[in-house]
Write an enzyme that holds these catalytic residues in place. Sequence first.
Site, short mmCIF file in Angstrom:
data_model
loop_
_atom_site.label_atom_id
_atom_site.label_comp_id
_atom_site.label_asym_id
_atom_site.label_seq_id
_atom_site.Cartn_x
_atom_site.Cartn_y
_atom_site.Cartn_z
N LYS A 112 -35.40 -85.04 3.00
CA LYS A 112 -36.23 -86.58 2.52
C LYS A 112 -37.46 -86.88 3.13
CE LYS A 112 -32.63 -88.35 -0.15
NZ LYS A 112 -31.67 -89.65 0.34
N LYS A 213 -26.81 -79.22 -6.29
CA LYS A 213 -26.01 -80.44 -6.74
C LYS A 213 -26.39 -81.15 -7.42
CE LYS A 213 -26.53 -83.61 -3.89
NZ LYS A 213 -26.92 -84.58 -2.01
N LYS A 216 -28.69 -88.51 -8.47
CA LYS A 216 -29.65 -89.37 -9.21
C LYS A 216 -30.94 -89.23 -9.25
CE LYS A 216 -26.35 -93.07 -7.35
NZ LYS A 216 -26.10 -93.27 -6.04
P1 TYM Z 1 -24.94 -91.28 -3.49
O1 TYM Z 1 -24.84 -93.60 -3.21
O2 TYM Z 1 -25.87 -90.72 -3.17
O3 TYM Z 1 -23.37 -91.45 -3.35
C1 TYM Z 1 -21.94 -92.20 -3.11
C2 TYM Z 1 -21.51 -90.84 -3.56
O4 TYM Z 1 -21.24 -90.26 -4.52
C3 TYM Z 1 -20.90 -88.97 -3.92
N1 TYM Z 1 -21.98 -87.53 -4.56
C4 TYM Z 1 -20.70 -86.98 -4.83
N2 TYM Z 1 -20.17 -86.27 -5.38
C5 TYM Z 1 -19.63 -84.94 -5.40
N3 TYM Z 1 -20.62 -84.24 -5.87
C6 TYM Z 1 -22.04 -84.68 -6.42
N4 TYM Z 1 -22.84 -84.73 -7.20
C7 TYM Z 1 -22.73 -85.85 -5.38
N5 TYM Z 1 -23.57 -86.37 -5.57
C8 TYM Z 1 -23.12 -88.08 -5.05
C9 TYM Z 1 -21.67 -88.70 -2.19
O5 TYM Z 1 -20.86 -88.35 -1.43
C10 TYM Z 1 -20.76 -90.58 -1.81
O6 TYM Z 1 -20.03 -90.33 -2.09
N6 TYM Z 1 -25.46 -92.45 2.08
C11 TYM Z 1 -24.21 -93.00 1.28
C12 TYM Z 1 -23.69 -94.10 0.47
C13 TYM Z 1 -23.42 -95.46 1.67
C14 TYM Z 1 -21.65 -95.01 1.93
C15 TYM Z 1 -21.50 -95.96 3.07
C16 TYM Z 1 -20.38 -94.29 1.74
C17 TYM Z 1 -24.03 -96.27 2.18
N7 TYM Z 1 -22.69 -96.46 3.77
C18 TYM Z 1 -20.21 -96.01 3.60
C19 TYM Z 1 -19.75 -94.35 2.35
C20 TYM Z 1 -19.44 -95.76 3.46
C21 TYM Z 1 -24.89 -92.17 -0.01
O7 TYM Z 1 -25.81 -92.17 -0.33
O8 TYM Z 1 -24.36 -92.03 -1.19
#
Ligand code: TYM
Length: 349
Positions: A112, A213, A216
């Site tokens: 990023k 992958k 969003k």
């Molecule tokens: P975020 O918002 O990018 O994504 C949310 C969850 O979706 C999973 N994910 C995927 N899993 C499989 N295939 C994909 N293509 C894919 N894209 C996204 C992510 O692994 C995630 O589990 N940093 C985290 C948010 C967060 C968080 C936390 C998670 C903040 N605090 C505490 C767990 C615990 C994030 O950016 O997720």
Amino acid sequence: RKRVLSGVQPTGSIHLGNYFGAIRNYVKLQEEYDAFYCVVDLHAITNGEVEPAVLERSTRTSAAIYLAAGVDASKASVFVQSHVPAHSELCWLLNCAAPIGWLEKMIQFKEKARKAGEDVSVGLLDYPVLMAADILLYKADLVPVGEDQRQHLELTRDLAGRVNGLYGGKKWKKRKGKAPSGRSRGGDVLLVPEAFTPKEGGRVMSLTDGASKMSKSNPAEGSRINVLDTPDEIAKKIKRCKTDAFEGLEFGNPERPEANNLLTMYQLCTGKTREEVLADCGSMRWGDFKPVLTDAVIEHLSPIQTRYNEIMDEPGYLDGVLKEGADKANEVANTTLRDVRDAMGFVQF
Ligand code: TYM
């Protein structure tokens, strides 16, 4: 009871990667664990690109999708991260124990930051520390996430270990004459959590490129299927998605990432085993498989969309859930925060 915590950023539409990688496992784990599921709105502003009106709408939509997907508000606490101020405060305390080199090594930060150039915010670098605060405040044993978050989980574990080493156990006991309260092992200040990634669905790939992958932030809308996409949109996206020139369909051929991804998507939507999927579809041509996959995705998402609309149509319901969730979350989070402050030597308030 053991605890789970997880969260999704309200930065856009929730897609099948978020759903199969994380949210579906929230639903499974709430049966056996004390569950805390938040919408991480503070994380959503780290690149400064989210419009306030979009953030507001997306925060509600995300929470409603948790519920529509089967998270049960009577079993799990569903809340908004910024409704629990302890997240920001613990983040500061952890910041002061976090070596900057650990953060500069994070793959997501590097990617990023490369894109953001000069505009990269302090918040983007600090992102994983806030995530560690989210998890450690609840003394979560398990954190359901997709594979892309495993490195952040490792950092959370290292950071918890470091805080325990600096302030925990014997040191704390010697100074205060008592062991800390709470449920950490051996009088530690913080509990070291484990990641939980599903065997299938931990990394759902883009529809337009099986080697990257589903995400969003990809500007190409056709690269992902959103949980709230209409049947027409789903059909169109699958019709146009990338395929290959091989005969038949198979899992696990490194030269055929699209075949592996789309078969896995079919498997996840139907709940079939790999053997059953191969027996049904292994000898299909792409032209036969695409409508079958389209139907499976629509059928899987349809009840979720129906419940989503019901939730959004019921005045006050979502706010009530979020209020109750925040109350429970604040109680647990403030207990941990008090312990950490105590261990670090802050005068109790
Ligand atoms: P975020 O918002 O990018 O994504 C949310 C969850 O979706 C999973 N994910 C995927 N899993 C499989 N295939 C994909 N293509 C894919 N894209 C996204 C992510 O692994 C995630 O589990 N940093 C985290 C948010 C967060 C968080 C936390 C998670 C903040 N605090 C505490 C767990 C615990 C994030 O950016 O997720």
